[in-house]
Design a protein around this motif. Structure first.
Motif, PDB file in Angstrom:
ATOM      1  N   HIS A 128       0.836  -1.132   0.013  1.00 32.83           N
ATOM      2  CA  HIS A 128      -0.208   0.065  -0.081  1.00 32.83           C
ATOM      3  C   HIS A 128       0.761   1.270   0.031  1.00 32.83           C
ATOM      4  O   HIS A 128       0.663   2.347  -0.559  1.00 32.83           O
ATOM      5  CB  HIS A 128      -1.042   0.088   1.066  1.00 32.83           C
ATOM      6  N   ILE A 183       1.392   1.796  -3.505  1.00 36.12           N
ATOM      7  CA  ILE A 183       0.253   2.051  -4.154  1.00 36.12           C
ATOM      8  C   ILE A 183      -0.211   3.418  -3.828  1.00 36.12           C
ATOM      9  O   ILE A 183      -0.545   4.364  -4.882  1.00 36.12           O
ATOM     10  CB  ILE A 183      -0.773   1.106  -3.619  1.00 36.12           C
ATOM     11  N   HIS A 208      -2.450  -7.711  -7.023  1.00 36.54           N
ATOM     12  CA  HIS A 208      -2.589  -7.133  -5.606  1.00 36.54           C
ATOM     13  C   HIS A 208      -4.058  -7.127  -5.373  1.00 36.54           C
ATOM     14  O   HIS A 208      -4.559  -7.708  -4.527  1.00 36.54           O
ATOM     15  CB  HIS A 208      -1.860  -5.755  -5.362  1.00 36.54           C
ATOM     16  N   CYS A 232      -7.482  -7.539  -2.240  1.00 41.69           N
ATOM     17  CA  CYS A 232      -7.403  -6.416  -1.200  1.00 41.69           C
ATOM     18  C   CYS A 232      -8.449  -5.733  -1.193  1.00 41.69           C
ATOM     19  O   CYS A 232      -8.907  -4.970  -2.264  1.00 41.69           O
ATOM     20  CB  CYS A 232      -6.199  -5.831  -1.746  1.00 41.69           C
ATOM     21  N   CYS A 254      -8.270  -1.899  -1.605  1.00 44.35           N
ATOM     22  CA  CYS A 254      -8.107  -1.314  -2.987  1.00 44.35           C
ATOM     23  C   CYS A 254      -9.412  -1.344  -3.719  1.00 44.35           C
ATOM     24  O   CYS A 254      -9.405  -0.322  -4.382  1.00 44.35           O
ATOM     25  CB  CYS A 254      -6.658  -2.026  -3.281  1.00 44.35           C
TER      26      CYS A 254
HETATM   27 ZN   LIG Z   1      -4.432  -3.181  -1.457  1.00 42.75          ZN
END
Ligand SMILES: [Zn+2]
Length: 282
Positions: A3, A6, A31, A35, A38
């Motif tokens: 993260h 990200i 990913h 998740c 996300c």
């Molecule tokens: Zn994530």
């Protein structure tokens, strides 16, 4: 992919706008498949972007009329859309704030751990300097000891020097036998000694032809008190004996020195009596 990465590189927004490289896209997709966080962000951001696009297209399709009063008027539909977009914007803002605060927390944590690291390093440095200080003190103590030892040696040396230093005009009392005569009468042996301590030498020549194993010398004062006794005395090759005394042993007065020969069987025989007078200078 994590993260931090990200967030740092705005992957969510760039992904939705199709601005990610193929490789990055693949990695991000890999990913966010697992998740929820996300996926949430993706949905929110997507809605936001779509809402914005919609408003833009509405504005293009239904241009607002400009009244003489100088006010803009929106259609009911576009107002509703705008309200929806605003709420989306508010939501996105909230997400952004949460993200930012999370980022700030991460940064704070990083700063904290960095400061902890510095603190640890400072503590280590402090300890090592304390050790160095201790070592320094230890070597200083050793040095002090060495100096003290050297000083002692030097003092001993100077003492030895004073022991070996020559005494000028050492008083010498050459005794001649007074055997057969009263020591008090006609005493000719006399020595004058300084009251302060110093040495003087009594020297005499042994009489008689017979040689003994060794000799015994005794000095009595005028009250017949033995003030000195020497055993195992051997004369030099001129049959004379010299003995050095410390002046402090004597006071002003008359003394009698007796020399005895010691035979092999231990028997003794008086060989000579020498009387002398000591005068101490005031
Ligand atoms: Zn994530």
């Amino acid at each position: 992919m994590d993260h931090k990465y990200i967030n740092e590189f705005d992957l969510v927004e760039r992904y939705l706008m199709g601005r990610l490289a193929a490789e990055e896209t693949a990695q991000f997709e890999e990913h966010f498949v697992d998740c929820l966080q996300c996926v949430d962000r993706l949905n929110t951001t997507k809605a936001l972007i779509e809402g914005l696009r919609l408003v833009a297209s509405e504005r293009v399709a239904e241009p607002s009329t400009h009244k003489p009063g100088g006010f803009w008027f929106f259609s009911r539909k576009s107002l509703a859309l705008a309200a929806g977009v605003l709420s989306l914007v508010a939501l996105a803002g909230a997400v952004l704030v949460i993200n930012q605060s999370r980022r700030a927390r991460v940064e704070a944590d990083q700063a904290k751990s960095a400061s902890a690291q510095w603190e640890r390093r400072y503590e280590e440095e402090r300890q090592s300097s304390a050790i160095a200080e201790g070592e320094h003190r230890e070597s200083e103590r050793e040095l002090t000891e060495q100096v003290a030892q050297l000083r002692t040696e030097l003092e001993n040396g100077s003492k030895q020097e004073s022991n070996t230093s020559a005494q000028v005009n050492l008083p010498i009392l050459v005794l001649s036998s007074t055997r057969g005569s009263e020591p008090s009468s006609g005493s000719t042996n006399e020595v004058t000694l300084a009251r302060s301590s110093g040495s003087f030498v009594i020297t005499l020549t042994l009489e008689g032809e017979r040689t003994y194993q060794d000799y015994l010398m005794t000095i009595l004062d005028s009250r017949n008190q033995i003030i000195w006794k020497g055993r195992g005395i051997k004369p030099n090759r001129y049959s004379s004996v010299s003995v050095g005394f410390n002046s402090s042993l004597f006071r002003s007065g008359d003394y009698l020195l007796t020399v005895e020969g010691v035979a092999g069987d231990g028997s003794t025989s008086v060989l000579g009596k020498y009387s002398f007078r000591v005068r101490k200078t005031p």
